[in-house]
Structures are given as structure tokens and as C-alpha cells.
Scaffold this motif. Structure first.
Motif, PDB file in Angstrom:
ATOM      1  N   SER A 265      -6.104 -29.013   1.357  1.00  0.00           N
ATOM      2  CA  SER A 265      -4.970 -28.525   0.576  1.00  0.00           C
ATOM      3  C   SER A 265      -4.988 -28.987  -0.873  1.00  0.00           C
ATOM      4  O   SER A 265      -4.289 -28.421  -1.718  1.00  0.00           O
ATOM      5  N   GLY A 266      -5.765 -30.042  -1.171  1.00  0.00           N
ATOM      6  CA  GLY A 266      -5.774 -30.596  -2.510  1.00  0.00           C
ATOM      7  C   GLY A 266      -4.563 -31.456  -2.815  1.00  0.00           C
ATOM      8  O   GLY A 266      -4.335 -31.834  -3.963  1.00  0.00           O
ATOM      9  N   GLU A 267      -3.780 -31.775  -1.779  1.00  0.00           N
ATOM     10  CA  GLU A 267      -2.604 -32.609  -1.962  1.00  0.00           C
ATOM     11  C   GLU A 267      -2.910 -34.058  -1.601  1.00  0.00           C
ATOM     12  O   GLU A 267      -3.815 -34.350  -0.830  1.00  0.00           O
ATOM     13  N   TRP A 268      -2.104 -34.974  -2.181  1.00  0.00           N
ATOM     14  CA  TRP A 268      -2.261 -36.394  -1.900  1.00  0.00           C
ATOM     15  C   TRP A 268      -1.243 -36.841  -0.858  1.00  0.00           C
ATOM     16  O   TRP A 268      -0.088 -36.393  -0.869  1.00  0.00           O
ATOM     17  N   THR A 269      -1.687 -37.727   0.046  1.00  0.00           N
ATOM     18  CA  THR A 269      -0.783 -38.348   1.008  1.00  0.00           C
ATOM     19  C   THR A 269      -0.691 -39.838   0.697  1.00  0.00           C
ATOM     20  O   THR A 269      -1.651 -40.434   0.186  1.00  0.00           O
ATOM     21  N   SER A 270       0.456 -40.443   0.971  1.00  0.00           N
ATOM     22  CA  SER A 270       0.673 -41.859   0.697  1.00  0.00           C
ATOM     23  C   SER A 270       1.118 -42.574   1.961  1.00  0.00           C
ATOM     24  O   SER A 270       1.979 -42.068   2.685  1.00  0.00           O
TER      25      SER A 270
ATOM     26  N   ASN B 130       3.828 -58.195  -2.975  1.00  0.00           N
ATOM     27  CA  ASN B 130       2.889 -57.915  -1.887  1.00  0.00           C
ATOM     28  C   ASN B 130       3.025 -56.495  -1.332  1.00  0.00           C
ATOM     29  O   ASN B 130       2.855 -56.260  -0.136  1.00  0.00           O
ATOM     30  N   PHE B 131       3.306 -55.567  -2.227  1.00  0.00           N
ATOM     31  CA  PHE B 131       3.390 -54.160  -1.831  1.00  0.00           C
ATOM     32  C   PHE B 131       1.999 -53.538  -1.898  1.00  0.00           C
ATOM     33  O   PHE B 131       1.276 -53.706  -2.874  1.00  0.00           O
ATOM     34  N   ARG B 132       1.638 -52.817  -0.845  1.00  0.00           N
ATOM     35  CA  ARG B 132       0.336 -52.146  -0.803  1.00  0.00           C
ATOM     36  C   ARG B 132       0.501 -50.728  -0.279  1.00  0.00           C
ATOM     37  O   ARG B 132       1.230 -50.483   0.688  1.00  0.00           O
ATOM     38  N   GLN B 133      -0.185 -49.794  -0.916  1.00  0.00           N
ATOM     39  CA  GLN B 133      -0.113 -48.382  -0.536  1.00  0.00           C
ATOM     40  C   GLN B 133      -1.488 -47.752  -0.651  1.00  0.00           C
ATOM     41  O   GLN B 133      -2.225 -48.024  -1.600  1.00  0.00           O
ATOM     42  N   VAL B 134      -1.822 -46.905   0.301  1.00  0.00           N
ATOM     43  CA  VAL B 134      -3.091 -46.181   0.279  1.00  0.00           C
ATOM     44  C   VAL B 134      -2.805 -44.690   0.122  1.00  0.00           C
ATOM     45  O   VAL B 134      -2.074 -44.105   0.925  1.00  0.00           O
ATOM     46  N   ASP B 135      -3.358 -44.113  -0.927  1.00  0.00           N
ATOM     47  CA  ASP B 135      -3.230 -42.674  -1.174  1.00  0.00           C
ATOM     48  C   ASP B 135      -4.562 -42.004  -0.871  1.00  0.00           C
ATOM     49  O   ASP B 135      -5.620 -42.513  -1.253  1.00  0.00           O
ATOM     50  N   LYS B 136      -4.509 -40.844  -0.214  1.00  0.00           N
ATOM     51  CA  LYS B 136      -5.732 -40.105   0.106  1.00  0.00           C
ATOM     52  C   LYS B 136      -5.569 -38.635  -0.262  1.00  0.00           C
ATOM     53  O   LYS B 136      -4.499 -38.056  -0.082  1.00  0.00           O
ATOM     54  N   LEU B 137      -6.663 -38.079  -0.784  1.00  0.00           N
ATOM     55  CA  LEU B 137      -6.669 -36.669  -1.151  1.00  0.00           C
ATOM     56  C   LEU B 137      -7.081 -35.830   0.053  1.00  0.00           C
ATOM     57  O   LEU B 137      -8.139 -36.074   0.661  1.00  0.00           O
ATOM     58  N   LEU B 138      -6.256 -34.855   0.406  1.00  0.00           N
ATOM     59  CA  LEU B 138      -6.588 -33.944   1.496  1.00  0.00           C
ATOM     60  C   LEU B 138      -7.455 -32.827   0.936  1.00  0.00           C
ATOM     61  O   LEU B 138      -7.012 -32.047   0.093  1.00  0.00           O
ATOM     62  N   SER B 139      -8.695 -32.768   1.394  1.00  0.00           N
ATOM     63  CA  SER B 139      -9.638 -31.798   0.839  1.00  0.00           C
ATOM     64  C   SER B 139      -9.216 -30.359   1.115  1.00  0.00           C
ATOM     65  O   SER B 139      -9.473 -29.458   0.306  1.00  0.00           O
TER      66      SER B 139
ATOM     67  N   ARG C 131       8.473 -45.687  -2.301  1.00  0.00           N
ATOM     68  CA  ARG C 131       8.223 -44.776  -1.181  1.00  0.00           C
ATOM     69  C   ARG C 131       7.451 -43.514  -1.575  1.00  0.00           C
ATOM     70  O   ARG C 131       6.763 -42.940  -0.763  1.00  0.00           O
ATOM     71  N   THR C 132       7.613 -43.063  -2.819  1.00  0.00           N
ATOM     72  CA  THR C 132       7.119 -41.731  -3.125  1.00  0.00           C
ATOM     73  C   THR C 132       6.078 -41.645  -4.237  1.00  0.00           C
ATOM     74  O   THR C 132       5.479 -40.600  -4.414  1.00  0.00           O
ATOM     75  N   THR C 133       5.877 -42.687  -5.002  1.00  0.00           N
ATOM     76  CA  THR C 133       5.046 -42.569  -6.194  1.00  0.00           C
ATOM     77  C   THR C 133       3.559 -42.541  -5.860  1.00  0.00           C
ATOM     78  O   THR C 133       3.032 -43.473  -5.259  1.00  0.00           O
ATOM     79  N   ILE C 134       2.880 -41.471  -6.266  1.00  0.00           N
ATOM     80  CA  ILE C 134       1.437 -41.372  -6.094  1.00  0.00           C
ATOM     81  C   ILE C 134       0.758 -42.235  -7.161  1.00  0.00           C
ATOM     82  O   ILE C 134       1.303 -42.488  -8.227  1.00  0.00           O
ATOM     83  N   TRP C 135      -0.472 -42.645  -6.893  1.00  0.00           N
ATOM     84  CA  TRP C 135      -1.150 -43.621  -7.749  1.00  0.00           C
ATOM     85  C   TRP C 135      -1.278 -43.171  -9.197  1.00  0.00           C
ATOM     86  O   TRP C 135      -1.219 -43.993 -10.115  1.00  0.00           O
ATOM     87  N   ARG C 136      -1.433 -41.876  -9.451  1.00  0.00           N
ATOM     88  CA  ARG C 136      -1.582 -41.419 -10.835  1.00  0.00           C
ATOM     89  C   ARG C 136      -0.343 -41.742 -11.662  1.00  0.00           C
ATOM     90  O   ARG C 136      -0.436 -42.078 -12.838  1.00  0.00           O
ATOM     91  N   ASP C 137       0.836 -41.604 -11.060  1.00  0.00           N
ATOM     92  CA  ASP C 137       2.064 -41.937 -11.771  1.00  0.00           C
ATOM     93  C   ASP C 137       2.184 -43.444 -11.963  1.00  0.00           C
ATOM     94  O   ASP C 137       2.610 -43.912 -13.017  1.00  0.00           O
ATOM     95  N   ARG C 138       1.802 -44.192 -10.946  1.00  0.00           N
ATOM     96  CA  ARG C 138       1.852 -45.654 -11.052  1.00  0.00           C
ATOM     97  C   ARG C 138       0.911 -46.158 -12.144  1.00  0.00           C
ATOM     98  O   ARG C 138       1.272 -47.010 -12.950  1.00  0.00           O
ATOM     99  N   ILE C 139      -0.303 -45.656 -12.136  1.00  0.00           N
ATOM    100  CA  ILE C 139      -1.298 -46.198 -13.061  1.00  0.00           C
ATOM    101  C   ILE C 139      -0.966 -45.841 -14.507  1.00  0.00           C
ATOM    102  O   ILE C 139      -1.292 -46.599 -15.426  1.00  0.00           O
TER     103      ILE C 139
END
Length: 226
Positions: free
Chosen positions: A216-221, A205-214, A33-41
Motif C-alpha cells: 500500500s505504500g503506507e507506514w505502520t507504527s 524510554n519510549f520506543r516505536q518501530v515504523d514499517k513501510l507496507l510495500s 501514539r500517532t507520529t510517524i518517524w518522518r514527522d518526529r525526525i
């Protein structure tokens, strides 16, 4: 009495194992639910570190006519600001192509795919930013001898084949001292600044899309259908 003590000990062990499994399930749910892609990768890289070629990735750009161009490059780590580091020859076709790009990284061991979109910037000898100049120099010094030699080839990429007349300096080093030479002007550090990541894990079959908010500089998942 011995049988009762054994039964009680067994029940305690079962409860402990059950509790551990439950904790692992909860941890997995939180990770999903909470892991951003940088932590996953980071975890994906660690699990595949011993696999030869685990840092080969596909980088796609578009040429001046809008036609897609893709090639395999070597991922060389993250910069302090989170950009992904790659290297290239300044005479390479990709340098004149679109800055907008997408990188695809497949991890066979964990069956995970990362599609990372972003923008490319090139750090050369004329770079004015001191931090980026330092990154370029560090990257050059960290290359293998064989990799450095390629940047002394006289014939540029895609030119008609011709044998090199003068051999490059062995290892990109000074012949007398063995010290690493300064990087030639054609040596470029590429920084891919990510703006989104489409993550897919085939094991469940888990899929998540992360996007950078220009703003605030924060990521949304957002979890999406695979």
C-alpha cells in the motif's frame, strides 16, 4: 472586596494554567501514539540545527563476504519522494557493497536515536531518470567549494597515499569565469529509500518501530519495549 477579587483572579489563573498543562499532556500522548518517524525526525533536526556536526550519521552496509562495514557520512536532506540524500565517490568501497543498509542517527540534545533501514541507489552521470539527474546536479551545485574539490582528486580512496600531482580546480569552478563546473563522473548522489525506522527516546524510554507496507505504500507504527 479587593481580597475576594484577587482570590477569584488567582483561581482563574490557576484554572487556565491547569488547562494548558492538561492540553500539553494530551498533545504529548497523541504525539506518542500517532507520529510517524518522518514527522518526529523533522522536529529532532530543528532542535539540533545549531549544533556543529548534527547532520553526521552512521551508515552500515555489508561487503561481498557478508562482513559489516560502517562509516560516518553527511546527511544532506530529503528528496521529494522521501529518500535520504548522501554523496560519495564512485571509487568508494561502499558502492560495491550491499544495497541493503541501516543508518543510525543520534541526537544528543533531545537524546533520541533513529535506526533507519532501507535500500541504497546511486545516481551518477549515466542516470536516465530526469528527476534524479536534476537532484544530482542540484546537490553538486549546493556543495561547498572545498567539498567539490575532493571529487577531482586523481588518487582513489584506499589506494596507497601519494601527493596529488595536479591541484584540483579551485572550488570546482572555472578559473576564468568562476562558474561551477559540471560534476565529474565519479560524483554520485546516494538515495536511501527507507523501509523501517526503530526510534528510541531515552528521556522517557519510549520506543516505536515504523514499517513501510510495500503493498500500500503506507507506514505502520508499533510501540515496543525499549
Amino acid at each position: 472586596a479587593k481580597r475576594m477579587r484577587a482570590t477569584a483572579a488567582t483561581l482563574i489563573l490557576v484554572r487556565q494554567l491547569s488547562s494548558r498543562r492538561s492540553s500539553k499532556r494530551v498533545a504529548t500522548m497523541l504525539d506518542v501514539r500517532t507520529t510517524i518517524w518522518r514527522d518526529r525526525i523533522a522536529s529532532s533536526i530543528a532542535r539540533s540545527r545549531k549544533i556543529q556536526g548534527n547532520n553526521y550519521v552512521q551508515l552500515a552496509t555489508c561487503d561481498k563476504d557478508g562482513a559489516p562495514r560502517v562509516r560516518t557520512v553527511v546527511f544532506r536532506g530529503f528528496s521529494p519522494d522521501g529518500s535520504m540524500k548522501i554523496i560519495t565517490d564512485a571509487r568508494s568501497a561502499k558502492v560495491s557493497q550491499s544495497a541493503d543498509c541501516e543508518l543510525c542517527w543520534w541526537f544528543a540534545t533531545s537524546k533520541e536515536q533513529y535506526r533507519i533501514a532501507g535500500s541504497l541507489s546511486y545516481v551518477g552521470a549515466d542516470e536516465f531518470d530526469s528527476d534524479r539527474k536534476k537532484l544530482r546536479k542540484e546537490m553538486w551545485n549546493n556543495l561547498s567549494d572545498r567539498a567539490r574539490e575532493q571529487f577531482y582528486w586523481a588518487n582513489p580512496p584506499l589506494s596507497p597515499f601519494a601527493p596529488e600531482v595536479d591541484p584540483p580546480p579551485a572550488g570546482g569552478r572555472d578559473a576564468a569565469t568562476g562558474a561551477i563546473l559540471e560534476p565529474p563522473d565519479i560524483f554520485l548522489l546516494i538515495l536511501l529509500e527507507p523501509t523501517s525506522c526503530d526510534y528510541l527516546r531515552l528521556t522517557d524510554n519510549f520506543r516505536q518501530v515504523d514499517k513501510l507496507l510495500s503493498a500500500s505504500g503506507e507506514w505502520t507504527s508499533t510501540r515496543v519495549n525499549p
